[in-house]
Write a protein that holds these residues in place. Structure first.
Motif, PDB file in Angstrom:
ATOM      1  N   LYS A   1       0.803  -1.217   0.000  1.00  0.00           N
ATOM      2  CA  LYS A   1       0.000   0.000   0.000  1.00  0.00           C
ATOM      3  C   LYS A   1       0.841   1.274   0.000  1.00  0.00           C
ATOM      4  CE  LYS A   1      -3.893   0.457   0.736  1.00  0.00           C
ATOM      5  NZ  LYS A   1      -4.866   0.936  -0.254  1.00  0.00           N
ATOM      6  N   ASN A   2       2.100   1.171   0.332  1.00  0.00           N
ATOM      7  CA  ASN A   2       2.953   2.357   0.442  1.00  0.00           C
ATOM      8  C   ASN A   2       3.312   2.880  -0.943  1.00  0.00           C
ATOM      9  OD1 ASN A   2       4.764   4.355   1.025  1.00  0.00           O
ATOM     10  ND2 ASN A   2       6.194   3.065   2.165  1.00  0.00           N
ATOM     11  N   LEU A   3       2.545   3.859  -1.417  1.00  0.00           N
ATOM     12  CA  LEU A   3       2.759   4.364  -2.773  1.00  0.00           C
ATOM     13  C   LEU A   3       4.111   5.039  -2.941  1.00  0.00           C
ATOM     14  CD1 LEU A   3       2.353   7.707  -2.985  1.00  0.00           C
ATOM     15  CD2 LEU A   3      -0.012   7.099  -2.608  1.00  0.00           C
ATOM     16  N   PHE A   4       4.725   5.457  -1.813  1.00  0.00           N
ATOM     17  CA  PHE A   4       6.012   6.146  -1.904  1.00  0.00           C
ATOM     18  C   PHE A   4       7.124   5.207  -2.373  1.00  0.00           C
ATOM     19  CE2 PHE A   4       3.462   8.613   1.035  1.00  0.00           C
ATOM     20  CZ  PHE A   4       3.633   9.892   0.541  1.00  0.00           C
ATOM     21  N   GLN A   5       6.871   3.892  -2.323  1.00  0.00           N
ATOM     22  CA  GLN A   5       7.835   2.934  -2.860  1.00  0.00           C
ATOM     23  C   GLN A   5       7.719   2.812  -4.374  1.00  0.00           C
ATOM     24  OE1 GLN A   5       7.393  -0.887  -0.980  1.00  0.00           O
ATOM     25  NE2 GLN A   5       7.860  -0.133   1.067  1.00  0.00           N
TER      26      GLN A   5
ATOM     27  N   ARG B   1      -3.131  -1.019  -4.759  1.00  0.00           N
ATOM     28  CA  ARG B   1      -2.049  -1.817  -4.203  1.00  0.00           C
ATOM     29  C   ARG B   1      -1.028  -2.043  -5.306  1.00  0.00           C
ATOM     30  NH1 ARG B   1      -6.325  -2.382  -1.178  1.00  0.00           N
ATOM     31  NH2 ARG B   1      -6.241  -3.305   0.911  1.00  0.00           N
ATOM     32  N   TRP B   2       0.232  -2.270  -4.905  1.00  0.00           N
ATOM     33  CA  TRP B   2       1.292  -2.532  -5.858  1.00  0.00           C
ATOM     34  C   TRP B   2       1.923  -3.890  -5.554  1.00  0.00           C
ATOM     35  CZ3 TRP B   2       0.043   2.282  -4.214  1.00  0.00           C
ATOM     36  CH2 TRP B   2      -0.074   3.298  -5.172  1.00  0.00           C
ATOM     37  N   THR B   3       2.306  -4.600  -6.602  1.00  0.00           N
ATOM     38  CA  THR B   3       2.966  -5.889  -6.419  1.00  0.00           C
ATOM     39  C   THR B   3       4.387  -5.641  -5.930  1.00  0.00           C
ATOM     40  OG1 THR B   3       1.684  -6.711  -8.292  1.00  0.00           O
ATOM     41  CG2 THR B   3       3.483  -8.083  -7.513  1.00  0.00           C
ATOM     42  N   GLY B   4       4.678  -6.142  -4.717  1.00  0.00           N
ATOM     43  CA  GLY B   4       5.972  -5.881  -4.108  1.00  0.00           C
ATOM     44  C   GLY B   4       7.117  -6.675  -4.697  1.00  0.00           C
ATOM     45  N   GLU B   5       6.775  -7.749  -5.410  1.00  0.00           N
ATOM     46  CA  GLU B   5       7.776  -8.599  -6.052  1.00  0.00           C
ATOM     47  C   GLU B   5       7.088  -9.347  -7.189  1.00  0.00           C
ATOM     48  OE1 GLU B   5       7.296 -12.434  -3.058  1.00  0.00           O
ATOM     49  OE2 GLU B   5       8.652 -10.794  -2.501  1.00  0.00           O
TER      50      GLU B   5
ATOM     51  N   ALA C   1       4.262  -8.412 -12.443  1.00  0.00           N
ATOM     52  CA  ALA C   1       5.622  -7.918 -12.246  1.00  0.00           C
ATOM     53  C   ALA C   1       5.677  -6.973 -11.057  1.00  0.00           C
ATOM     54  CB  ALA C   1       6.108  -7.208 -13.499  1.00  0.00           C
ATOM     55  N   LYS C   2       6.847  -6.893 -10.430  1.00  0.00           N
ATOM     56  CA  LYS C   2       7.038  -5.951  -9.333  1.00  0.00           C
ATOM     57  C   LYS C   2       6.683  -4.542  -9.801  1.00  0.00           C
ATOM     58  CE  LYS C   2      10.481  -4.144  -6.107  1.00  0.00           C
ATOM     59  NZ  LYS C   2      11.891  -4.215  -5.622  1.00  0.00           N
ATOM     60  N   GLY C   3       5.850  -3.852  -9.015  1.00  0.00           N
ATOM     61  CA  GLY C   3       5.434  -2.504  -9.348  1.00  0.00           C
ATOM     62  C   GLY C   3       4.130  -2.419 -10.108  1.00  0.00           C
ATOM     63  N   ASP C   4       3.598  -3.569 -10.558  1.00  0.00           N
ATOM     64  CA  ASP C   4       2.283  -3.548 -11.205  1.00  0.00           C
ATOM     65  C   ASP C   4       1.213  -3.143 -10.191  1.00  0.00           C
ATOM     66  OD1 ASP C   4       3.366  -4.350 -13.581  1.00  0.00           O
ATOM     67  OD2 ASP C   4       2.507  -6.369 -13.577  1.00  0.00           O
ATOM     68  N   VAL C   5       0.183  -2.449 -10.674  1.00  0.00           N
ATOM     69  CA  VAL C   5      -0.931  -2.030  -9.819  1.00  0.00           C
ATOM     70  C   VAL C   5      -1.963  -3.148  -9.746  1.00  0.00           C
ATOM     71  CG1 VAL C   5      -2.782  -0.339  -9.500  1.00  0.00           C
ATOM     72  CG2 VAL C   5      -0.559   0.386 -10.402  1.00  0.00           C
ATOM     73  N   VAL C   6      -2.501  -3.372  -8.550  1.00  0.00           N
ATOM     74  CA  VAL C   6      -3.565  -4.358  -8.350  1.00  0.00           C
ATOM     75  C   VAL C   6      -4.854  -3.607  -8.031  1.00  0.00           C
ATOM     76  CG1 VAL C   6      -4.342  -6.350  -7.008  1.00  0.00           C
ATOM     77  CG2 VAL C   6      -1.898  -6.055  -7.511  1.00  0.00           C
ATOM     78  N   LEU C   7      -5.846  -3.739  -8.904  1.00  0.00           N
ATOM     79  CA  LEU C   7      -7.137  -3.073  -8.750  1.00  0.00           C
ATOM     80  C   LEU C   7      -8.179  -4.102  -8.321  1.00  0.00           C
ATOM     81  CD1 LEU C   7      -7.151  -0.864 -11.987  1.00  0.00           C
ATOM     82  CD2 LEU C   7      -6.604  -0.132  -9.651  1.00  0.00           C
TER      83      LEU C   7
END
Length: 405
Positions: A65-69, A295-299, A309-315
């Motif tokens: 959830k940390n968008l700053f990453q 949400r973003w895929t962390g790995e 892929a890492k960084g993909d958005v999950v809706l």
């Protein structure tokens, strides 16, 4: 996946998506339940449409959830200081930061404080209806669904009544950019005005605390930790926006659904004791939130035959999950007596909506009072003339003209 999935191309950011969303969700659940799409900024996103997958995704620690990453200020043209002030709250954080922030806010946002608002919510509901009853018609969003929750949250925070219209303006501007970080550069004036105002209130509360939520938040402490000024500003932004905008849609969508299903409206009007189950069914059937916040895929992650892929958005499509026939019998049917209604309109897991009890109370009182005072309410325009709010994360109307003569 069946061969039909190759024909699916679902874009939740298109202007006409809301009109056909439920039929598209049905196709996704059948043919492509974890569906690849593209964000407005070009990034890859995955739409999760089935209830079982959505509930699992909401609890999946691989989705961050940390968008700053994943979103850098320079990518969207927004100074880091502005992003920090508005977006560094518990909804955009992961453990252990989320655990600390939520524990601090829970100490102020208590069931006792929410229950204290019951009589006030009822008073506001009657007052708003008094203003329009003689007209025989009103614009339900502008005249009722919008002012009620903004007055409530301003009362809870201890904000002056004369400022609530300004908060409404700020809130609406910032919701237009919610989950669209690149849009924040378009509302820098509103952001600066809002943050300056809140900082002044925080300073005042620290010097002269009162019995309100803002004062309690400034004093909240857990295991030696308190909220910093930056975290306080961000948290107040979250409370005003999430606690206000979603309730507007709960009331507006709920009344729309009832007016479109007269048998259910009449059943609730004639048997007010059904209000609790009715609110749960309205949340399921046409909830205020289309998608959970990003949400973003962390790995890199293999899921459902897909490679995220890492960084993909999950809706996570809450609106779709809540109409999944694998979980709800006759999900397309509005049934205010539905039992065992385990919808996920407020999410689930560690990010389950902290304000859900308040939203439920506001919904029960607001809709129950409308049906009691204005029992013959109906739409004043054809449904196809209604317009949706221009944001993919929310599901709600810009206006809802009704008559009740």
């Amino acid at each position: 996946m069946t061969k039909n999935s190759t024909f699916l191309s679902v874009n939740p950011f298109s202007s006409d998506f809301k009109d056909k969303a439920y039929s598209l969700y049905e196709q996704l659940r059948i043919h492509d339940p974890i569906h690849k799409t593209v964000m407005p900024n070009g990034n890859t996103a995955w739409i999760v449409s089935r209830y079982e997958d959505a509930a699992a995704a909401l609890k999946n620690e691989r989705f961050k959830k940390n968008l700053f990453q994943f979103v850098r200020p320079e990518e969207v043209g927004v100074p880091a200081s502005r992003m920090d002030l508005l977006l560094r709250h518990m909804l955009n954080s992961d453990p252990p930061d989320h655990t600390r922030l939520r524990s601090l806010v829970q100490k102020a946002f208590t069931p006792r404080m929410i229950e204290k608002m019951r009589a006030r919510i009822q008073e506001i509901s009657h007052w708003l209806i008094d203003k329009v009853e003689a007209q025989g018609s009103m614009e339900l969003i502008r005249d009722y669904a919008y002012p009620l929750p903004i007055i409530v949250i301003c009362d809870m925070l201890g904000l002056p009544n004369e400022e609530r219209d300004q908060f409404r303006t700020w809130s609406h501007a910032m919701v237009s950019a919610f989950n669209y970080p690149e849009r924040y550069q378009q509302i820098t004036s509103e952001i600066d005005q809002f943050t300056s105002y809140i900082k002044a209130l925080i300073k005042k509360c620290r010097l002269d605390p009162q019995e309100d939520l803002l004062s309690l938040l400034t004093q909240a402490e857990s295991e030696g930790s308190t909220l910093s000024e930056q975290e306080l500003v961000s948290m107040i932004f979250l409370l005003i926006v999430a606690g206000h905008e979603t309730t507007v849609n709960l009331i507006g969508n709920g009344m729309y659904a009832l007016m479109q299903h007269r048998d259910q409206l009449e059943a609730l009007r004639d048997t007010p004791a059904l209000i609790d189950s009715a609110i749960e069914e309205l949340l399921r059937f046409m909830g205020p939130v289309e998608f959970a916040t990003n949400r973003w895929t962390g790995e890199d992650y293999e899921w459902g035959g897909k490679t995220l892929a890492k960084g993909d958005v999950v809706l996570i499509a809450l609106a779709s999950a809540n109409r999944d026939p694998e979980c709800f019998e006759h999900p397309e049917r509005l049934d205010i007596t539905r039992g065992n209604n385990h919808h996920i309109a407020f999410g689930t897991g560690i990010h389950h909506c902290l304000g859900a009890p308040l939203a439920r109370m506001e919904g029960r009182i607001a809709i129950g009072t409308l049906l009691g005072r204005l029992p013959n309410m109906k739409l004043a325009v054809a449904p196809d003339r209604l317009e949706w709010q221009p944001t993919y994360i929310m599901r709600g109307f810009t206006a809802l003209p009704v008559q009740f003569g």
